[in-house]
Design a protein around this motif. Structure first.
Motif, PDB file in Angstrom:
ATOM      1  N   UNK A  36       0.844  -1.202   0.000  1.00 50.76           N
ATOM      2  CA  UNK A  36       0.000   0.000   0.000  1.00 50.76           C
ATOM      3  C   UNK A  36       0.878   1.250   0.000  1.00 50.76           C
ATOM      4  N   UNK A  37       1.901   1.254   0.826  1.00 48.41           N
ATOM      5  CA  UNK A  37       2.804   2.402   0.890  1.00 48.41           C
ATOM      6  C   UNK A  37       3.584   2.607  -0.390  1.00 48.41           C
ATOM      7  N   UNK A  38       4.100   1.534  -0.961  1.00 49.42           N
ATOM      8  CA  UNK A  38       4.866   1.645  -2.209  1.00 49.42           C
ATOM      9  C   UNK A  38       3.976   2.192  -3.324  1.00 49.42           C
ATOM     10  N   UNK A  39       2.768   1.634  -3.438  1.00 50.43           N
ATOM     11  CA  UNK A  39       1.851   2.085  -4.488  1.00 50.43           C
ATOM     12  C   UNK A  39       1.482   3.550  -4.300  1.00 50.43           C
ATOM     13  N   UNK A  40       1.179   3.933  -3.065  1.00 45.85           N
ATOM     14  CA  UNK A  40       0.814   5.326  -2.801  1.00 45.85           C
ATOM     15  C   UNK A  40       1.944   6.291  -3.071  1.00 45.85           C
ATOM     16  N   UNK A  41       3.117   5.961  -2.614  1.00 38.47           N
ATOM     17  CA  UNK A  41       4.259   6.852  -2.855  1.00 38.47           C
ATOM     18  C   UNK A  41       4.605   6.927  -4.340  1.00 38.47           C
ATOM     19  N   UNK A  42       4.401   5.847  -5.049  1.00 36.90           N
ATOM     20  CA  UNK A  42       4.703   5.864  -6.485  1.00 36.90           C
ATOM     21  C   UNK A  42       3.649   6.655  -7.263  1.00 36.90           C
ATOM     22  N   UNK A  43       2.369   6.322  -7.066  1.00 36.11           N
ATOM     23  CA  UNK A  43       1.325   6.920  -7.892  1.00 36.11           C
ATOM     24  C   UNK A  43       0.826   8.264  -7.366  1.00 36.11           C
ATOM     25  N   UNK A  44       0.827   8.466  -6.070  1.00 40.64           N
ATOM     26  CA  UNK A  44       0.336   9.736  -5.525  1.00 40.64           C
ATOM     27  C   UNK A  44       1.466  10.751  -5.383  1.00 40.64           C
ATOM     28  N   UNK A  45       2.594  10.321  -4.836  1.00 40.18           N
ATOM     29  CA  UNK A  45       3.712  11.242  -4.616  1.00 40.18           C
ATOM     30  C   UNK A  45       4.634  11.354  -5.825  1.00 40.18           C
ATOM     31  N   UNK A  54      11.712   2.703  -0.483  1.00 37.99           N
ATOM     32  CA  UNK A  54      12.506   3.256   0.615  1.00 37.99           C
ATOM     33  C   UNK A  54      11.632   4.051   1.580  1.00 37.99           C
ATOM     34  N   UNK A  55      10.823   4.949   1.058  1.00 37.46           N
ATOM     35  CA  UNK A  55       9.973   5.759   1.940  1.00 37.46           C
ATOM     36  C   UNK A  55       8.951   4.898   2.679  1.00 37.46           C
ATOM     37  N   UNK A  56       8.305   3.978   1.966  1.00 34.71           N
ATOM     38  CA  UNK A  56       7.311   3.117   2.609  1.00 34.71           C
ATOM     39  C   UNK A  56       7.964   2.261   3.696  1.00 34.71           C
ATOM     40  N   UNK A  57       9.137   1.733   3.428  1.00 33.62           N
ATOM     41  CA  UNK A  57       9.839   0.909   4.414  1.00 33.62           C
ATOM     42  C   UNK A  57      10.241   1.722   5.634  1.00 33.62           C
ATOM     43  N   UNK A  58      10.719   2.921   5.398  1.00 31.15           N
ATOM     44  CA  UNK A  58      11.149   3.761   6.515  1.00 31.15           C
ATOM     45  C   UNK A  58       9.960   4.180   7.383  1.00 31.15           C
ATOM     46  N   UNK A  59       8.848   4.536   6.763  1.00 29.08           N
ATOM     47  CA  UNK A  59       7.662   4.922   7.532  1.00 29.08           C
ATOM     48  C   UNK A  59       7.112   3.710   8.285  1.00 29.08           C
ATOM     49  N   UNK A  64      10.777   7.250   9.779  1.00 31.44           N
ATOM     50  CA  UNK A  64      10.440   8.568   9.239  1.00 31.44           C
ATOM     51  C   UNK A  64      10.723   8.632   7.750  1.00 31.44           C
ATOM     52  N   UNK A  65      10.189   9.665   7.106  1.00 26.97           N
ATOM     53  CA  UNK A  65      10.324   9.771   5.648  1.00 26.97           C
ATOM     54  C   UNK A  65      11.740  10.153   5.222  1.00 26.97           C
ATOM     55  N   UNK A  66      12.051   9.809   3.971  1.00 32.47           N
ATOM     56  CA  UNK A  66      13.352  10.149   3.395  1.00 32.47           C
ATOM     57  C   UNK A  66      13.187  11.312   2.424  1.00 32.47           C
ATOM     58  N   UNK A  67      12.228  11.173   1.507  1.00 31.25           N
ATOM     59  CA  UNK A  67      11.986  12.204   0.496  1.00 31.25           C
ATOM     60  C   UNK A  67      10.926  13.177   0.990  1.00 31.25           C
ATOM     61  N   UNK A  68      11.069  14.423   0.582  1.00 35.09           N
ATOM     62  CA  UNK A  68      10.051  15.404   0.968  1.00 35.09           C
ATOM     63  C   UNK A  68       8.908  15.353  -0.043  1.00 35.09           C
ATOM     64  N   UNK A  69       7.712  15.549   0.455  1.00 36.09           N
ATOM     65  CA  UNK A  69       6.519  15.530  -0.383  1.00 36.09           C
ATOM     66  C   UNK A  69       6.255  16.959  -0.860  1.00 36.09           C
ATOM     67  N   UNK A  70       5.938  17.096  -2.144  1.00 34.47           N
ATOM     68  CA  UNK A  70       5.789  18.442  -2.714  1.00 34.47           C
ATOM     69  C   UNK A  70       4.340  18.827  -2.988  1.00 34.47           C
ATOM     70  N   UNK A  71       3.467  17.874  -3.246  1.00 36.56           N
ATOM     71  CA  UNK A  71       2.076  18.198  -3.551  1.00 36.56           C
ATOM     72  C   UNK A  71       1.201  17.978  -2.323  1.00 36.56           C
ATOM     73  N   UNK A  72       0.083  18.676  -2.262  1.00 36.09           N
ATOM     74  CA  UNK A  72      -0.830  18.455  -1.128  1.00 36.09           C
ATOM     75  C   UNK A  72      -1.322  17.011  -1.049  1.00 36.09           C
ATOM     76  N   UNK A  76      -0.858  14.557   2.183  1.00 41.74           N
ATOM     77  CA  UNK A  76      -1.991  13.907   2.849  1.00 41.74           C
ATOM     78  C   UNK A  76      -1.786  12.400   2.872  1.00 41.74           C
ATOM     79  N   UNK A  77      -1.351  11.827   1.732  1.00 41.21           N
ATOM     80  CA  UNK A  77      -1.095  10.384   1.714  1.00 41.21           C
ATOM     81  C   UNK A  77      -0.021  10.015   2.728  1.00 41.21           C
ATOM     82  N   UNK A  78       1.070  10.782   2.757  1.00 42.84           N
ATOM     83  CA  UNK A  78       2.179  10.467   3.670  1.00 42.84           C
ATOM     84  C   UNK A  78       1.724  10.522   5.122  1.00 42.84           C
ATOM     85  N   UNK A  79       0.905  11.499   5.466  1.00 47.13           N
ATOM     86  CA  UNK A  79       0.446  11.580   6.857  1.00 47.13           C
ATOM     87  C   UNK A  79      -0.520  10.443   7.190  1.00 47.13           C
ATOM     88  N   UNK A  80      -1.416  10.097   6.266  1.00 47.20           N
ATOM     89  CA  UNK A  80      -2.335   8.980   6.501  1.00 47.20           C
ATOM     90  C   UNK A  80      -1.584   7.650   6.572  1.00 47.20           C
TER      91      UNK A  80
END
Length: 116
Positions: A36-45, A54-59, A64-72, A76-80
């Motif tokens: 779920x995390x990999x798919x969300x970070x790939x398609x949403x972020x 990497x980000x999904x595994x770290x969260x 904690x996150x590695x990459x910064x999120x740029x879009x709203x 939102x996905x990263x916080x959820x």
């Protein structure tokens, strides 16, 4: 799946199989959560697959996150996903510890019954 309080405690090989089953179930939950995390970070972020992993595994691991999120939407996905990951961690710990806690409590109950 677990023995009732009036039943005898299961032998060690049966207990080991039970623990293995709980660990397999917890591992499956972790893999689904990671997907779920990999798919969300790939398609949403919009991260590459390896960065999404990497980000999904770290969260999911609580680092904690590695990459910064740029879009709203990505924020939102990263916080959820972070909140979801915290609940998954609690759930996985409960699943893995259940057979051990049950065995200890069952042993205390048997010891109490034998004293009477």
């Amino acid at each position: 799946m677990l023995e009732k309080k009036h039943e005898r405690i299961v032998p060690l090989p049966t207990f080991a199989k039970r623990v293995l089953g709980y660990i397999v179930f917890a591992s499956a939950l972790i893999l689904v959560s990671l997907f779920i995390g990999i798919a969300g970070y790939h398609w949403i972020a919009g991260l590459d697959w390896i960065d999404a992993l990497l980000d999904a595994s770290m969260i999911l691991g609580g680092m904690g996150p590695v990459n910064s999120m740029t879009t709203p939407a990505a924020k939102i996905f990263a916080s959820m996903y972070a909140l979801f990951s915290g609940l998954v961690f609690i759930g996985v710990m409960g699943i893995v510890l259940t057979p051990f806690i049950h065995r200890v409590l069952h042993k205390f109950h048997i010891d109490e019954d034998e004293m009477e």
